[in-house]
Design an enzyme around this catalytic site. Structure first.
Site, PDB file in Angstrom:
ATOM      1  N   GLY A  91      11.215 -42.370  -0.685  1.00 20.95           N
ATOM      2  CA  GLY A  91      10.479 -43.509  -1.218  1.00 20.95           C
ATOM      3  C   GLY A  91      10.166 -43.358  -2.703  1.00 20.95           C
ATOM      4  O   GLY A  91       9.440 -44.181  -3.264  1.00 20.95           O
ATOM      5  N   GLN A  92      10.723 -42.331  -3.323  1.00 18.57           N
ATOM      6  CA  GLN A  92      10.532 -42.163  -4.769  1.00 18.57           C
ATOM      7  C   GLN A  92      11.324 -43.257  -5.479  1.00 18.57           C
ATOM      8  O   GLN A  92      12.551 -43.303  -5.380  1.00 18.57           O
ATOM      9  CB  GLN A  92      11.031 -40.783  -5.225  1.00 18.57           C
ATOM     10  CG  GLN A  92      10.833 -40.537  -6.714  1.00 18.57           C
ATOM     11  CD  GLN A  92      11.400 -39.187  -7.162  1.00 18.57           C
ATOM     12  OE1 GLN A  92      12.092 -38.506  -6.412  1.00 18.57           O
ATOM     13  NE2 GLN A  92      11.104 -38.814  -8.391  1.00 18.57           N
ATOM     14  N   THR A  93      10.634 -44.148  -6.151  1.00 22.64           N
ATOM     15  CA  THR A  93      11.308 -45.292  -6.763  1.00 22.64           C
ATOM     16  C   THR A  93      11.642 -45.066  -8.234  1.00 22.64           C
ATOM     17  O   THR A  93      12.511 -45.739  -8.772  1.00 22.64           O
ATOM     18  CB  THR A  93      10.446 -46.567  -6.635  1.00 22.64           C
ATOM     19  OG1 THR A  93       9.165 -46.309  -7.187  1.00 22.64           O
ATOM     20  CG2 THR A  93      10.327 -46.987  -5.185  1.00 22.64           C
ATOM     21  N   HIS A  98       6.655 -37.304 -10.388  1.00 24.59           N
ATOM     22  CA  HIS A  98       5.277 -37.752 -10.598  1.00 24.59           C
ATOM     23  C   HIS A  98       4.429 -37.362  -9.395  1.00 24.59           C
ATOM     24  O   HIS A  98       4.827 -37.541  -8.252  1.00 24.59           O
ATOM     25  CB  HIS A  98       5.174 -39.243 -10.899  1.00 24.59           C
ATOM     26  CG  HIS A  98       5.897 -40.157  -9.949  1.00 24.59           C
ATOM     27  ND1 HIS A  98       7.267 -40.236  -9.877  1.00 24.59           N
ATOM     28  CD2 HIS A  98       5.423 -41.037  -9.037  1.00 24.59           C
ATOM     29  CE1 HIS A  98       7.605 -41.142  -8.972  1.00 24.59           C
ATOM     30  NE2 HIS A  98       6.511 -41.624  -8.437  1.00 24.59           N
ATOM     31  N   HIS A 100       1.046 -37.995  -7.381  1.00 25.59           N
ATOM     32  CA  HIS A 100      -0.008 -38.980  -7.153  1.00 25.59           C
ATOM     33  C   HIS A 100      -1.315 -38.250  -6.855  1.00 25.59           C
ATOM     34  O   HIS A 100      -1.340 -37.350  -6.004  1.00 25.59           O
ATOM     35  CB  HIS A 100       0.309 -39.856  -5.935  1.00 25.59           C
ATOM     36  CG  HIS A 100       1.524 -40.712  -6.078  1.00 25.59           C
ATOM     37  ND1 HIS A 100       1.465 -42.026  -6.454  1.00 25.59           N
ATOM     38  CD2 HIS A 100       2.841 -40.434  -5.889  1.00 25.59           C
ATOM     39  CE1 HIS A 100       2.696 -42.533  -6.482  1.00 25.59           C
ATOM     40  NE2 HIS A 100       3.550 -41.582  -6.144  1.00 25.59           N
TER      41      HIS A 100
END
Ligand SMILES: [Zn+2]
Length: 143
Positions: A91-93, A98, A100
Site C-alpha cells: 500500500g506504499q503509494t 516514509h 508514519h
C-alpha cells in the site's frame, strides 16, 4: 525527479515541516489519519527501508524516537502508532521511504497493527528463521 517527498525536502512544495536535519525531514500529512499525523522521510530518495544506507537508517529512526513524544503531547494523545508501508504491494503509494507517526487515543476506533493482518503464517517458524538468518548481510551490521 517528480517525487512529491523529494520536492517537499527541497522546499519546492509547501508543507507543515515540524523537524529538519541534514538527513531527515518531518512534516504533517496533508491527508491526516488523525490530528498530528506526521511523516518522517529521509532526505535521500530511497524506495524501501532496505535501500537505506546504515547512517540514513540511523538518522531516520533517531528522528522518529525524538518526534514521537512531542507529536503525542501536541495533540494530547495517549500514544502513537508508528508504521511503514514498505513496498508497493503493502500500500506504499509514494516510492520514497516514509515513517508514519499517527497519534492515538483510547476508543479512537482504530485497531492495532495486528488488526490489518488476517494471520496467514503457515510455514514452520524455525525454517523461516533459518532462511532469514541466511539472507542477512553481515557487512551492513545487521547481525
Ligand atoms: Zn523522493
Amino acid at each position: 525527479m517528480n517525487c512529491i517527498f523529494c520536492r517537499i525536502v527541497k522546499g519546492e512544495i509547501p508543507a507543515e515541516v515540524v523537524a529538519r536535519t541534514e538527513d531527515v525531514v518531518a512534516f504533517l500529512d496533508v491527508q491526516p489519519l488523525a490530528d498530528g499525523h506526521v511523516l518522517v522521510v529521509p532526505v535521500a530518495h530511497e524506495a524501501c527501508v532496505e535501500d537505506l544506507e546504515p547512517a540514513q537508517a540511523d538518522a531516520l529512526f533517531r528522528a522518529v524516537t525524538r518526534l514521537a513524544g512531542p507529536v503525542r503531547e501536541a495533540v494530547d494523545a495517549a500514544g502513537t502508532t508508528i508504521g511503514v508501508n514498505n513496498g508497493e504491494a503493502t500500500g506504499q503509494t509514494i516510492p520514497h521511504v516514509h515513517v508514519h507517526i499517527v497519534p492515538r487515543w483510547e476508543q479512537d476506533g482504530a485497531g492495532s497493527i495486528h488488526t490489518i493482518f488476517p494471520r496467514r503464517g503457515r510455514r514452520d517458524v524455525k525454517e523461516v528463521g533459518t532462511a532469514i538468518r541466511a539472507g542477512i548481510d553481515v557487512a551492513r551490521g545487521a547481525d
